[in-house]
Enzyme design. Sequence first.
Site, PDB file in Angstrom:
ATOM      1  N   ARG A  88       1.030  -1.201   0.038  1.00  0.00           N
ATOM      2  CA  ARG A  88      -0.074   0.101   0.020  1.00  0.00           C
ATOM      3  C   ARG A  88       0.740   1.334   0.018  1.00  0.00           C
ATOM      4  O   ARG A  88       0.397   2.415  -0.193  1.00  0.00           O
ATOM      5  CB  ARG A  88      -0.961   0.013   1.094  1.00  0.00           C
ATOM      6  CG  ARG A  88      -1.929  -0.917   1.232  1.00  0.00           C
ATOM      7  CD  ARG A  88      -2.876  -0.818   2.166  1.00  0.00           C
ATOM      8  NE  ARG A  88      -3.881  -1.923   2.335  1.00  0.00           N
ATOM      9  CZ  ARG A  88      -5.250  -1.642   1.996  1.00  0.00           C
ATOM     10  NH1 ARG A  88      -5.808  -0.478   1.718  1.00  0.00           N
ATOM     11  NH2 ARG A  88      -5.947  -2.926   2.147  1.00  0.00           N
ATOM     12  N   ARG A 127     -24.665  -1.619  -4.558  1.00  0.00           N
ATOM     13  CA  ARG A 127     -24.268  -2.401  -3.718  1.00  0.00           C
ATOM     14  C   ARG A 127     -24.942  -2.394  -2.477  1.00  0.00           C
ATOM     15  O   ARG A 127     -25.513  -3.395  -1.784  1.00  0.00           O
ATOM     16  CB  ARG A 127     -22.661  -2.653  -3.376  1.00  0.00           C
ATOM     17  CG  ARG A 127     -22.478  -4.054  -2.677  1.00  0.00           C
ATOM     18  CD  ARG A 127     -20.845  -4.229  -2.631  1.00  0.00           C
ATOM     19  NE  ARG A 127     -20.099  -3.071  -2.061  1.00  0.00           N
ATOM     20  CZ  ARG A 127     -18.844  -2.971  -2.186  1.00  0.00           C
ATOM     21  NH1 ARG A 127     -18.040  -3.937  -2.863  1.00  0.00           N
ATOM     22  NH2 ARG A 127     -18.235  -2.034  -1.497  1.00  0.00           N
TER      23      ARG A 127
END
Length: 192
Positions: A88, A127
């Site tokens: 990351r 969603r």
Amino acid sequence: MRLVMLGPPGAGKGTQGQRLSERFNVPQLSTGDMLRAAVNAATPVGLAAKNVIDAGGLVSDDIVIGCVQERLSREDAKRGFILDGFPRTLAQAAALDDLLNSSQHRLTAVVELLVDEELLLDRVQKRAQEALDRGATPRSDDNPETMRQRLASYAESTAVLSNFYYNQGRLVSIDGMRDVDRVTADILEALT
């Protein structure tokens, strides 16, 4: 096959990573899953992570890197893996390179799923609505404001990895807004 999946939250990294895992018969490794497993197994890295998590802190690069190193040393990952959620940061990417170089391996590719932010926000709202329609509770991060914060965080810290891997000649950019099957086909075509 040694792959890293890059892309903002909601881009489909987990879905595509699972498909590639099945295709190449290598484990899909999620940083969150690795940390939880290390904590449950009470490994030295897991105990360090537990102390930080229990204190309400963010797990440091050193702990995350140690967790990844532990997991990559297992037998099932020796012939390949798909990393989802790691690296990351540039420090984590450099550490991964060092780790792989020490075992005389290299990443096969870094698959970056490119997505449009507004369409991604629409995807998240859809969603959440689908969860409500099923009588389920939507994910806590399935709201536009939380998603905007996650996207800003991604742009600030993780998006710089695109240049890092592009300069190494490992970056494969894929349109992540297409149909799921088309994205999978595009990734497989790019990897062959």
